[in-house]
Design a protein around this motif. Sequence first.
Motif, PDB file in Angstrom:
ATOM      1  N   ILE A 221       3.818  72.869 -37.540  1.00  0.00           N
ATOM      2  CA  ILE A 221       3.544  74.288 -37.984  1.00  0.00           C
ATOM      3  C   ILE A 221       3.996  75.006 -36.591  1.00  0.00           C
ATOM      4  CG2 ILE A 221       1.730  75.945 -38.243  1.00  0.00           C
ATOM      5  CD1 ILE A 221       2.044  73.940 -40.387  1.00  0.00           C
ATOM      6  N   TYR A 222       4.932  75.906 -36.678  1.00  0.00           N
ATOM      7  CA  TYR A 222       5.187  76.884 -35.522  1.00  0.00           C
ATOM      8  C   TYR A 222       4.509  78.013 -35.601  1.00  0.00           C
ATOM      9  CZ  TYR A 222       9.675  74.327 -35.103  1.00  0.00           C
ATOM     10  OH  TYR A 222      10.526  73.162 -34.680  1.00  0.00           O
ATOM     11  N   ILE A 254       5.765  79.806 -27.905  1.00  0.00           N
ATOM     12  CA  ILE A 254       5.035  79.699 -29.294  1.00  0.00           C
ATOM     13  C   ILE A 254       4.520  78.497 -29.246  1.00  0.00           C
ATOM     14  CG2 ILE A 254       6.847  81.012 -30.454  1.00  0.00           C
ATOM     15  CD1 ILE A 254       7.938  78.209 -31.286  1.00  0.00           C
ATOM     16  N   GLU A 255       3.799  78.077 -30.183  1.00  0.00           N
ATOM     17  CA  GLU A 255       2.978  76.872 -30.345  1.00  0.00           C
ATOM     18  C   GLU A 255       3.477  76.074 -31.235  1.00  0.00           C
ATOM     19  OE1 GLU A 255       1.119  78.458 -27.224  1.00  0.00           O
ATOM     20  OE2 GLU A 255       0.830  79.614 -29.246  1.00  0.00           O
ATOM     21  N   VAL A 256       3.618  74.680 -31.182  1.00  0.00           N
ATOM     22  CA  VAL A 256       4.039  73.897 -32.139  1.00  0.00           C
ATOM     23  C   VAL A 256       2.941  72.836 -32.193  1.00  0.00           C
ATOM     24  CG1 VAL A 256       5.502  71.800 -32.918  1.00  0.00           C
ATOM     25  CG2 VAL A 256       6.261  73.943 -31.415  1.00  0.00           C
ATOM     26  N   ILE A 257       2.357  72.877 -33.816  1.00  0.00           N
ATOM     27  CA  ILE A 257       1.502  72.045 -34.148  1.00  0.00           C
ATOM     28  C   ILE A 257       2.186  70.749 -34.950  1.00  0.00           C
ATOM     29  CG2 ILE A 257      -0.944  71.686 -35.357  1.00  0.00           C
ATOM     30  CD1 ILE A 257      -1.296  74.749 -35.051  1.00  0.00           C
ATOM     31  N   SER A 272       4.448  73.787 -26.453  1.00  0.00           N
ATOM     32  CA  SER A 272       4.666  75.093 -26.385  1.00  0.00           C
ATOM     33  C   SER A 272       5.936  75.814 -25.635  1.00  0.00           C
ATOM     34  CB  SER A 272       3.520  75.952 -25.570  1.00  0.00           C
ATOM     35  OG  SER A 272       2.137  75.435 -25.890  1.00  0.00           O
ATOM     36  N   PRO A 273       6.909  75.777 -26.906  1.00  0.00           N
ATOM     37  CA  PRO A 273       8.358  76.247 -26.110  1.00  0.00           C
ATOM     38  C   PRO A 273       8.319  77.379 -25.789  1.00  0.00           C
ATOM     39  CG  PRO A 273       8.530  74.982 -28.228  1.00  0.00           C
ATOM     40  CD  PRO A 273       6.906  75.276 -27.842  1.00  0.00           C
ATOM     41  N   ARG A 274       8.868  77.664 -24.410  1.00  0.00           N
ATOM     42  CA  ARG A 274       9.252  79.177 -24.047  1.00  0.00           C
ATOM     43  C   ARG A 274      10.771  79.434 -24.246  1.00  0.00           C
ATOM     44  NH1 ARG A 274       5.031  80.634 -21.011  1.00  0.00           N
ATOM     45  NH2 ARG A 274       3.842  79.122 -20.309  1.00  0.00           N
ATOM     46  N   ILE A 275      10.870  80.002 -25.565  1.00  0.00           N
ATOM     47  CA  ILE A 275      12.103  80.109 -26.286  1.00  0.00           C
ATOM     48  C   ILE A 275      12.720  81.605 -25.793  1.00  0.00           C
ATOM     49  CG2 ILE A 275      11.773  78.454 -28.053  1.00  0.00           C
ATOM     50  CD1 ILE A 275      10.958  80.855 -29.885  1.00  0.00           C
ATOM     51  N   PHE A 276      11.672  82.215 -25.142  1.00  0.00           N
ATOM     52  CA  PHE A 276      12.000  83.884 -24.629  1.00  0.00           C
ATOM     53  C   PHE A 276      12.583  83.671 -23.184  1.00  0.00           C
ATOM     54  CE2 PHE A 276       8.379  83.414 -27.568  1.00  0.00           C
ATOM     55  CZ  PHE A 276       8.997  84.135 -28.403  1.00  0.00           C
ATOM     56  N   GLU A 277      12.750  82.728 -22.766  1.00  0.00           N
ATOM     57  CA  GLU A 277      13.060  82.531 -21.239  1.00  0.00           C
ATOM     58  C   GLU A 277      14.431  83.489 -20.937  1.00  0.00           C
ATOM     59  OE1 GLU A 277      13.589  79.361 -17.760  1.00  0.00           O
ATOM     60  OE2 GLU A 277      13.620  78.704 -19.670  1.00  0.00           O
ATOM     61  N   ASP A 278      14.124  84.205 -19.847  1.00  0.00           N
ATOM     62  CA  ASP A 278      15.282  85.137 -19.338  1.00  0.00           C
ATOM     63  C   ASP A 278      15.818  86.507 -20.295  1.00  0.00           C
ATOM     64  OD1 ASP A 278      15.585  83.396 -17.149  1.00  0.00           O
ATOM     65  OD2 ASP A 278      17.012  82.037 -18.155  1.00  0.00           O
ATOM     66  N   ALA A 402       9.537  69.072 -32.377  1.00  0.00           N
ATOM     67  CA  ALA A 402       8.439  69.444 -31.629  1.00  0.00           C
ATOM     68  C   ALA A 402       9.075  70.390 -30.502  1.00  0.00           C
ATOM     69  CB  ALA A 402       7.875  68.089 -31.146  1.00  0.00           C
ATOM     70  N   ASN A 403      10.374  70.264 -30.406  1.00  0.00           N
ATOM     71  CA  ASN A 403      10.920  70.956 -29.246  1.00  0.00           C
ATOM     72  C   ASN A 403      12.159  72.065 -29.594  1.00  0.00           C
ATOM     73  OD1 ASN A 403       9.253  69.464 -26.833  1.00  0.00           O
ATOM     74  ND2 ASN A 403      10.232  68.165 -27.828  1.00  0.00           N
ATOM     75  N   PRO A 404      11.880  72.943 -30.303  1.00  0.00           N
ATOM     76  CA  PRO A 404      12.962  73.848 -30.791  1.00  0.00           C
ATOM     77  C   PRO A 404      13.594  74.647 -29.361  1.00  0.00           C
ATOM     78  CG  PRO A 404      10.676  75.030 -31.264  1.00  0.00           C
ATOM     79  CD  PRO A 404      10.471  73.551 -31.089  1.00  0.00           C
ATOM     80  N   VAL A 405      14.790  74.790 -29.344  1.00  0.00           N
ATOM     81  CA  VAL A 405      15.703  75.363 -28.337  1.00  0.00           C
ATOM     82  C   VAL A 405      16.389  76.808 -29.012  1.00  0.00           C
ATOM     83  CG1 VAL A 405      17.412  74.910 -26.725  1.00  0.00           C
ATOM     84  CG2 VAL A 405      15.924  73.181 -27.472  1.00  0.00           C
ATOM     85  N   ARG A 406      16.316  77.829 -28.199  1.00  0.00           N
ATOM     86  CA  ARG A 406      16.935  79.030 -28.594  1.00  0.00           C
ATOM     87  C   ARG A 406      18.613  78.658 -28.148  1.00  0.00           C
ATOM     88  NH1 ARG A 406      15.702  82.969 -24.448  1.00  0.00           N
ATOM     89  NH2 ARG A 406      18.026  83.050 -23.970  1.00  0.00           N
ATOM     90  N   LEU A 407      19.393  79.158 -29.203  1.00  0.00           N
ATOM     91  CA  LEU A 407      20.883  78.920 -28.976  1.00  0.00           C
ATOM     92  C   LEU A 407      21.555  80.207 -28.687  1.00  0.00           C
ATOM     93  CD1 LEU A 407      21.448  76.934 -32.190  1.00  0.00           C
ATOM     94  CD2 LEU A 407      21.411  76.087 -29.995  1.00  0.00           C
ATOM     95  N   SER A 408      20.920  81.188 -29.472  1.00  0.00           N
ATOM     96  CA  SER A 408      21.605  82.583 -29.056  1.00  0.00           C
ATOM     97  C   SER A 408      20.339  83.406 -29.678  1.00  0.00           C
ATOM     98  CB  SER A 408      22.953  82.735 -29.719  1.00  0.00           C
ATOM     99  OG  SER A 408      22.821  82.683 -31.012  1.00  0.00           O
TER     100      SER A 408
END
Length: 678
Positions: A221-222, A254-257, A272-278, A402-408
């Motif tokens: 769950i995201y 976000i939180e990943v459950i 708790s991936p920080r996909i908003f960095e920068d 469990a670890n989504p990553v922002r691509l763009s």
Amino acid sequence: MSAVTKKRDDTRFTARLATVLAGAIAVGGFAGCAYQSAQTGMATAPAAAAAAPTGLQVNPPTPDPRVGLAPGMFDAGEAIWNLDLVSATPPPDPFVGKTNSDLAFSGPYAIQGNYDGIQIWDISDPANPQTVVTYVCPASQSDVSVYEHLLFVSGEGFGGRLDCGEEGIEEAVSHDRLRGIRIFDISDITAPEYVANVQTCRGSHTHTLLEHPGDDENVYIYVSGSAPVRPAEELAGCSAAPPAEDPNSALFRIEVIRVPVADPASAEIVSSPRIFEDLVAPPTHGPAPDDLAALEAARERGAFIIEVMGEEMVLPDQSAAAMLGQFVAQRGGEGPPTAADSAALREALPAIVAQMMGPQGDGDGPAPGPTQCHDITVYPAIGLAGGACEGYGMLIDISDPANPVRLSAVADSNFSYWHSATFNNDGTAILFTDEWGGGGAPKCRASDPMEWGANAIFTIEGTEMEFQSYFKLSAPQTPEENCVAHNGSLIPIPGRDIMIQGWYQGGVSLIDWTDPTNPVEIAYFDRGPVNPDRMQMGGSWSVYWYNGVIVNSEIARGLDILELVPSAALTQNEIDAANSVQLTHLNSQGQPIFEWPATFALARAYLDQLERHGGLSAARIGAIRGELSGAEGMSGSGRAGALRSLADSVSGNAAGAGDAAKVRMLADAVRALADAGM
């Protein structure tokens, strides 16, 4: 079919920011509001180009019958074109006057969220949906998703209780408060069993269920939460400080459950991936002409005006009243607020907004970007997600669930609030919606720019997104109708990208965006305003295709079920091919890949499309139709042989065809019929 206008026999939030303001003051916490407005970033979309359509041509009714519809709750005027309204079912008594939210589907059931709980409908007879259970459990928004025997429900409101009690919570800090995800066992769908919850620092405004292809034992769950960060005294570890000051900050993540399917009670946050960095704060487009006039009128009548990211907004009367009531309570008073209470609120608002907005930079550089997503749509079949993250649209790698990553990330000054995302079926394009005004305001007025509160379509080029076009309803709505782009889903029309979408009181629209540079509306359904005298919440929160029907969650009026009908833009063969796709379940933010079984309808659907766009000569199309009909009248090896011969000859037609790719699809469909022994 021609348009039909006829008669038929409040109250989401007024605006997301204003609601959060009111809720925050009610519990004495203001930090961390997730409101963002408009865009900048990794790429910036150009302005819409006015170009003559080069693809699908339609002839909609003129004048547009959606303009001037009579108002009413259950007897409003209606306009419908190229759809059939099969049923319109009012909400059950406990949810009358409450706010219906999102939908999920399991087997023959539609599960409808409501700010006061969940409603489950049996839709096996679309003309007569039956109430299965009305489960009262307040905690806005109650967005829902389902997997096998498990039901997940979002809770973000400050009054939601762990025990589903209706009395609410008044205390600023309470261990009875639920803000996060509720988990129900619906093995017996007539009696949902509340088995667990997972609390989060900002609650769950929405959530996304991810069924990862490489993990059969768990679902993920995201969680997207846009409310203020709750006090650490209420939930340990919660912090609203900037990440530079506190690396465990609840902002910018976000939180990943992870939920073990066999043991949902052990569900827990695993990252708790920080996909908003920068990311930096995006540009804004400012208020529309009618909004500027409303601001001046509001000032004249003494309304409360707030400034958010440099843009002035009117604090809705409903939210102002709630906040004033809290000022009265805090001074130990009773009765209506005094002039002194109004003055105190007016003085406090700038600080409240500043605290809620979270980190805004140190003045030496650009302010930071969004601290949260609104919706994340996962498409497990291609390993990607589309993040509609308030100030940005994102492409996200979900190969590691469990670890989504922002691509763009893309940004656009025409967009105010990136709200939701939908991929096309082959994953080569993505459509984002803009919930300008928070869903509680009229943003489809005649004077509103067509690029604001609309859809933006991008093609996916590797890991980047390239802007192609905008789409917005062409029929202007009244100032009494909340209207802006909202939730919808693809319909499995083979060979085309067709989406059904809700626009609140703008109604329901069927959009063909097969050509991403030229989206075209091909059907619609709309009602008049809920209230003739003032803006009152209503309309389509979300609308989804599910196993041959189109189900609409009407905020105020209950549940609508519609069906596709043939038209110049959509044939019966295409509809039959779509309806051959049968799903076991559907979640609004969990996109399935559509795969079509071998049917004669599928082959004929491709033929219809080749004819519509001149992709093959008329003579050859006629000959293929004749051979298909002949083979359909055969059986056994005779049919299989005739179909294989036809498939081979169609393959040979691809080289000189106007649409070689579609001819190859037709050949594959005919060959699949032969192999299936149909």
